[in-house]
Scaffold this motif. Sequence first.
Motif, PDB file in Angstrom:
ATOM      1  N   TYR A 169      14.833  -6.911  -0.533  1.00  0.00           N
ATOM      2  CA  TYR A 169      15.893  -7.500  -0.834  1.00  0.00           C
ATOM      3  C   TYR A 169      16.436  -8.513   0.839  1.00  0.00           C
ATOM      4  CZ  TYR A 169      20.817  -7.981  -1.789  1.00  0.00           C
ATOM      5  OH  TYR A 169      21.319  -8.599  -1.430  1.00  0.00           O
ATOM      6  N   ASN A 170      16.622  -9.395   0.331  1.00  0.00           N
ATOM      7  CA  ASN A 170      17.158 -10.397   1.195  1.00  0.00           C
ATOM      8  C   ASN A 170      16.228 -10.239   2.855  1.00  0.00           C
ATOM      9  OD1 ASN A 170      19.563 -11.181   1.102  1.00  0.00           O
ATOM     10  ND2 ASN A 170      20.769  -9.697   1.682  1.00  0.00           N
TER      11      ASN A 170
ATOM     12  N   ASN B 291      14.323  -8.167   3.371  1.00  0.00           N
ATOM     13  CA  ASN B 291      13.675  -6.902   3.819  1.00  0.00           C
ATOM     14  C   ASN B 291      12.960  -5.744   3.233  1.00  0.00           C
ATOM     15  OD1 ASN B 291      14.028  -7.186   6.549  1.00  0.00           O
ATOM     16  ND2 ASN B 291      16.325  -7.165   5.653  1.00  0.00           N
ATOM     17  N   ILE B 292      12.313  -5.421   2.872  1.00  0.00           N
ATOM     18  CA  ILE B 292      11.303  -4.512   2.039  1.00  0.00           C
ATOM     19  C   ILE B 292      11.931  -2.771   2.362  1.00  0.00           C
ATOM     20  CG2 ILE B 292       9.452  -4.271   3.357  1.00  0.00           C
ATOM     21  CD1 ILE B 292       7.982  -4.333   0.729  1.00  0.00           C
ATOM     22  N   LYS B 293      11.964  -2.071   1.869  1.00  0.00           N
ATOM     23  CA  LYS B 293      11.831  -0.715   1.719  1.00  0.00           C
ATOM     24  C   LYS B 293      10.873  -0.117   0.942  1.00  0.00           C
ATOM     25  CE  LYS B 293      16.568   0.486   3.168  1.00  0.00           C
ATOM     26  NZ  LYS B 293      17.947   0.614   2.888  1.00  0.00           N
ATOM     27  N   ASP B 294      10.308   1.100   2.022  1.00  0.00           N
ATOM     28  CA  ASP B 294       9.478   2.309   0.805  1.00  0.00           C
ATOM     29  C   ASP B 294      10.880   3.364  -0.215  1.00  0.00           C
ATOM     30  OD1 ASP B 294       8.116   4.249  -0.676  1.00  0.00           O
ATOM     31  OD2 ASP B 294       6.587   4.544   1.385  1.00  0.00           O
ATOM     32  N   LEU B 295      11.069   3.930  -1.010  1.00  0.00           N
ATOM     33  CA  LEU B 295      12.495   4.148  -1.442  1.00  0.00           C
ATOM     34  C   LEU B 295      11.599   5.319  -1.441  1.00  0.00           C
ATOM     35  CD1 LEU B 295      13.381   2.124  -4.607  1.00  0.00           C
ATOM     36  CD2 LEU B 295      13.555   2.314  -1.741  1.00  0.00           C
ATOM     37  N   LEU B 296       9.808   5.522  -1.219  1.00  0.00           N
ATOM     38  CA  LEU B 296       9.400   6.938  -1.895  1.00  0.00           C
ATOM     39  C   LEU B 296       9.600   7.882  -0.162  1.00  0.00           C
ATOM     40  CD1 LEU B 296       6.649   6.771  -3.413  1.00  0.00           C
ATOM     41  CD2 LEU B 296       9.235   7.652  -4.177  1.00  0.00           C
ATOM     42  N   THR B 297      10.118   7.243   0.715  1.00  0.00           N
ATOM     43  CA  THR B 297      10.517   7.884   2.281  1.00  0.00           C
ATOM     44  C   THR B 297      11.974   8.129   2.412  1.00  0.00           C
ATOM     45  OG1 THR B 297       8.644   6.248   2.881  1.00  0.00           O
ATOM     46  CG2 THR B 297       9.731   7.090   4.546  1.00  0.00           C
ATOM     47  N   PRO B 298      12.127   9.195   2.794  1.00  0.00           N
ATOM     48  CA  PRO B 298      13.799   9.172   2.915  1.00  0.00           C
ATOM     49  C   PRO B 298      14.261   9.527   3.988  1.00  0.00           C
ATOM     50  CG  PRO B 298      12.101  11.372   3.888  1.00  0.00           C
ATOM     51  CD  PRO B 298      10.460  10.687   3.192  1.00  0.00           C
TER      52      PRO B 298
ATOM     53  N   GLN C 237      13.940   3.727   6.418  1.00  0.00           N
ATOM     54  CA  GLN C 237      14.268   1.968   7.560  1.00  0.00           C
ATOM     55  C   GLN C 237      13.406   1.709   6.633  1.00  0.00           C
ATOM     56  OE1 GLN C 237      11.639   4.118  10.539  1.00  0.00           O
ATOM     57  NE2 GLN C 237      13.765   5.149  11.455  1.00  0.00           N
ATOM     58  N   TYR C 238      13.375   0.342   7.536  1.00  0.00           N
ATOM     59  CA  TYR C 238      12.288  -1.620   6.574  1.00  0.00           C
ATOM     60  C   TYR C 238      11.441  -1.308   7.004  1.00  0.00           C
ATOM     61  CZ  TYR C 238      17.191  -2.961   4.966  1.00  0.00           C
ATOM     62  OH  TYR C 238      18.164  -3.113   4.366  1.00  0.00           O
ATOM     63  N   LEU C 239      10.065  -1.608   6.440  1.00  0.00           N
ATOM     64  CA  LEU C 239       9.080  -1.261   6.638  1.00  0.00           C
ATOM     65  C   LEU C 239       8.647  -2.519   7.211  1.00  0.00           C
ATOM     66  CD1 LEU C 239       7.048  -0.458   3.229  1.00  0.00           C
ATOM     67  CD2 LEU C 239       8.022   0.765   5.270  1.00  0.00           C
ATOM     68  N   GLU C 240       7.715  -2.764   8.010  1.00  0.00           N
ATOM     69  CA  GLU C 240       7.200  -3.881   8.715  1.00  0.00           C
ATOM     70  C   GLU C 240       5.738  -5.276   7.977  1.00  0.00           C
ATOM     71  OE1 GLU C 240       5.568  -4.976  13.340  1.00  0.00           O
ATOM     72  OE2 GLU C 240       5.405  -2.911  13.294  1.00  0.00           O
ATOM     73  N   LEU C 241       6.797  -6.121   8.063  1.00  0.00           N
ATOM     74  CA  LEU C 241       6.785  -6.753   7.646  1.00  0.00           C
ATOM     75  C   LEU C 241       4.579  -7.880   8.102  1.00  0.00           C
ATOM     76  CD1 LEU C 241       8.164  -8.884   5.326  1.00  0.00           C
ATOM     77  CD2 LEU C 241       6.800  -7.206   4.702  1.00  0.00           C
ATOM     78  N   ARG C 242       3.837  -7.995   7.766  1.00  0.00           N
ATOM     79  CA  ARG C 242       2.452  -8.631   8.998  1.00  0.00           C
ATOM     80  C   ARG C 242       1.896  -9.434   7.460  1.00  0.00           C
ATOM     81  NH1 ARG C 242       2.262  -2.977  10.034  1.00  0.00           N
ATOM     82  NH2 ARG C 242       2.430  -3.029  12.655  1.00  0.00           N
TER      83      ARG C 242
END
Length: 213
Positions: free
Chosen positions: A185-186, A188-195, A198-203
């Motif tokens: 979204y916008n 930004n990427i999130k791992d919804l299985l991680t409590p 936090q946003y993940l870093e894109l490489r």
Amino acid sequence: MSNDAESSFIVAMRVRPLLGKELDNKCKSVIKVVDEKVVCILDPTKVQEKEDYLRRDRSREKQFAFDHAFDTNTSQDSVYRHAGAPIIMAVLGGYNASVFAYGATGAGKTFTMLGDMQNPGLMVRVVAALFDRMRSDSEHKFNGEIQKAILSTRRPMHQLHSEQCFLPSSHHLVLAVVMSYLEVYNENIKDLLTPTGQYLELREVRVAAHFFI
């Protein structure tokens, strides 16, 4: 729109029914599906039965062709059979496959992909079909057609059918199922299985002439 000789893509379009508030406001649909492949965007002035004198001799009707076009009465099962089921044997045969839903907010993406308890969507049906397929054939045997398709990138994956799924008993495959659940979204990427949430870093990684994110 796909070409069986060149492409493995299937492009489908689904028309959602008018919402309750749209019906209350006496809105009318300007979309018509023809022959399950063509979508017509009708001239709004003709649908509203109002004559536009400035455009009397001009038609604003547009037509678009797809591999599949689903009207407002199309069931979830029908959408799955045309847009989801063709990838099942492709995935089990070694292909990477994706189903990507695109549309404006309120267009019906979530219902098509997830559905509800009474009308499950594409994601639920595809995952269930994958496990059913693996359970139904404990040895996971595939015939020579599947093998040839894996070796040849010219064979579109949607040409692989579930009835073509047996190999000599000496051939065994071990299938591993791994799941990730991400939100993009916008940019930004999130791992919804991680409590942590936090946003993940894109490489961005370049391999030869290809880029991988």
